[in-house]
Design a protein around this motif. Structure first.
Motif, PDB file in Angstrom:
ATOM      1  N   GLY A   1       0.425   0.502  -9.322  1.00 54.42           N
ATOM      2  CA  GLY A   1      -0.472  -0.256  -8.206  1.00 54.42           C
ATOM      3  C   GLY A   1       0.528  -1.057  -7.550  1.00 54.42           C
ATOM      4  N   ASP A   2       0.326  -1.200  -5.907  1.00 59.66           N
ATOM      5  CA  ASP A   2       1.029  -2.089  -5.280  1.00 59.66           C
ATOM      6  C   ASP A   2       1.319  -3.371  -5.698  1.00 59.66           C
TER       7      ASP A   2
ATOM      8  N   MET B   1       5.411   5.249  -6.412  1.00 61.70           N
ATOM      9  CA  MET B   1       4.298   5.854  -5.777  1.00 61.70           C
ATOM     10  C   MET B   1       4.628   7.331  -4.905  1.00 61.70           C
TER      11      MET B   1
ATOM     12  N   GLY C   1      -4.224   2.411  -5.132  1.00 59.13           N
ATOM     13  CA  GLY C   1      -3.193   1.765  -5.031  1.00 59.13           C
ATOM     14  C   GLY C   1      -3.121   0.363  -4.802  1.00 59.13           C
TER      15      GLY C   1
END
Lengths: 312, 312
Positions: free
Chosen positions: A10-11, A68, A281
């Motif tokens: 995840g961001d 990603m 994300g």
């Protein structure tokens, strides 16, 4: 119960993921452990910084992460020490009961199929997402991206997978199933939906109510909405952009609020031999918390055994 | 200039259509005549009731109408006295310069292909709709329903048809063209978009900027957005349902206001040998007015000749 969580996905990882795990842990009982998969030292540091006790969690050290933009199959093969690869290894060995990540969607999909494998009888797993209904509650849309091209026979299977999830995880009795299409009548559609319609109608295990159009997705018409992964993905992202716009413009409304991905905990991959959930994300701690809680509900519901039996 | 209007098409016809024609007529010069096609007596009665002069319009009597649920090909063949059949007859004979109807979409599509025919070089005509852009103005999405299944070669053609419309009717210089897809990268997509991508990139007559995702349709990224008619139709109806919801909930915003189909005058069928416009079934007088004015703009822009030359 061991709930596996990728803390590097995840961001806003690992801060958001560890914070989310802490939030979730407060709603779990003592025998429900979150297994934090990722850099162990970082995880413990964040937990201590939050004034929590690191002993409350289990840890599996996986210092590497899959980005990603990385190619899913290559990354899974070349990065055995990545949190996603390690997570699926643990899931396969039964050391965790579920695995969730807000990281690379493709890697989550490939990883689940390669490790715990597709349930026998299921042609292809599908990614499901929840869809807020105008009146109240949620429906389920699938596939939203696992299968850009589908065979007609896959669509009634998605209908059954979605129905089992709706019933056992969302508690919807005898869920209705609709085929996303471009007209109400059976003779409307493209080659895929025209071929899928009779298969869905004749499938005695789903409560098929016919076609639903783009404007009816939020109506009460169907609890489970079935489409190929291309259409589902476009729909999902379009709906999300509307939600983001209403938020940006300051519109407040209970229906639009239910689009908030933070609240529903991510998208399950249905049709593989373990609960696997993909988070958004941009997952916040709140979103991660709900992803962990959805993992718990999926384990408790015994949804995997129910799917296995239905497809046996 | 003779602008053909089916006064029997649409849920609120003939009252809404005749009232719309009256509204439009006030913005036309003396040599721009609206030809009202449908029941002549009814048309004149509504015009007189509105205190207007019936002599300001031309009339072609067509007492029969094609219902929304009728089978397009059958209806066109079996109802020569219907307003849609008669309209296409006039269009074919050059007695009107454009034809617009808020009636049966399928009949409009079939009628246009059977009467004025597809422009040589165009594989299949497409229905285009406008898409409001967040910052300002509009883009164009096509196909939104004429072709549920597409061959890859059709998509660059849609891109060119949309570009010509964007340039000559909307006045957008060197319009950008995007392929609606499920990822940004060239290698993302379904069989159709994967095959269409290189064809679009290599097509020197469109300004192709790559893939656009469902969340980017309202961004500035692409003026012309290309997809198959299945995806486009689902997108169109979904977006419309969002607009209807924001209105129901009383949200007021210039961007959402631009979704109002009353304002843009309907969806042109691009790729046939005359300007043909399909209006929304629920068209109000305001929507009909704008459909007539869009007809006028399409005639003035000489868009058909420009398409013919481009595909020659």
């Amino acid at each position: 119960m061991k709930i596996g969580l990728d803390i590097l996905g995840g961001d806003f990882a690992p801060e958001a993921t560890v914070k989310g795990a802490i939030l979730a842990s407060k709603q779990l009982s003592e025998d429900q452990k979150i297994v934090l998969i990722g850099d162990q030292a970082i995880a413990k540091r964040y937990i201590e910084q939050a004034g929590e006790n690191p002993a409350f969690f289990d840890y599996v050290h996986a210092p590497d992460s899959i980005g990603m933009g990385e190619h899913p199959t290559k990354a899974i093969a070349q990065k055995p020490d990545s949190s996603i690869s390690r997570g699926f290894q643990l899931l396969k060995e039964g050391k965790i009961d579920s695995f969730a990540s807000a990281g690379n969607t493709g890697a989550m999909l490939v990883g689940s199929v390669l490790s715990v494998k597709t349930i026998p009888g299921v042609m292809r797993p599908a990614i499901a997402t929840n869809v807020p209904k105008i009146k109240s509650g949620f429906g389920i849309l699938l596939d939203v991206g696992a299968n850009a091209d589908c065979k007609p026979e896959m669509l009634p299977q998605f209908g059954l997978l979605g129905s089992l999830f709706a019933e056992h995880v969302y508690g919807i009795t005898n869920p209705t199933v609709g085929l996303v299409n471009i007209g109400e009548e059976e003779e409307k559609g493209n080659a895929l939906t025209l071929a899928a319609y009779p298969l869905m109608r004749e499938n005695g295990r789903i409560n098929f109510i016919g076609n639903i159009e783009g404007r009816e997705l939020f109506d009460e018409k169907a609890d489970v909405m079935v489409c190929d992964g291309f259409v589902g993905n476009v729909v999902l992202k379009l709906a999300e952009s509307f939600y983001v716009l209403t938020r940006k413009k300051g519109f407040q409304d209970p229906f639009f609020d239910r689009f908030n991905y933070e609240q529903y905990g991510g998208s399950p991959i249905l049709g593989v031999n373990a609960p696997v959930i993909i988070g958004h994300g941009i997952s916040s701690p709140e979103a991660i918390k709900n992803m962990v809680l959805l993992s718990k509900t999926m384990i408790e519901s015994d949804i995997i055994e129910k799917i296995k039996r239905a497809f046996n």
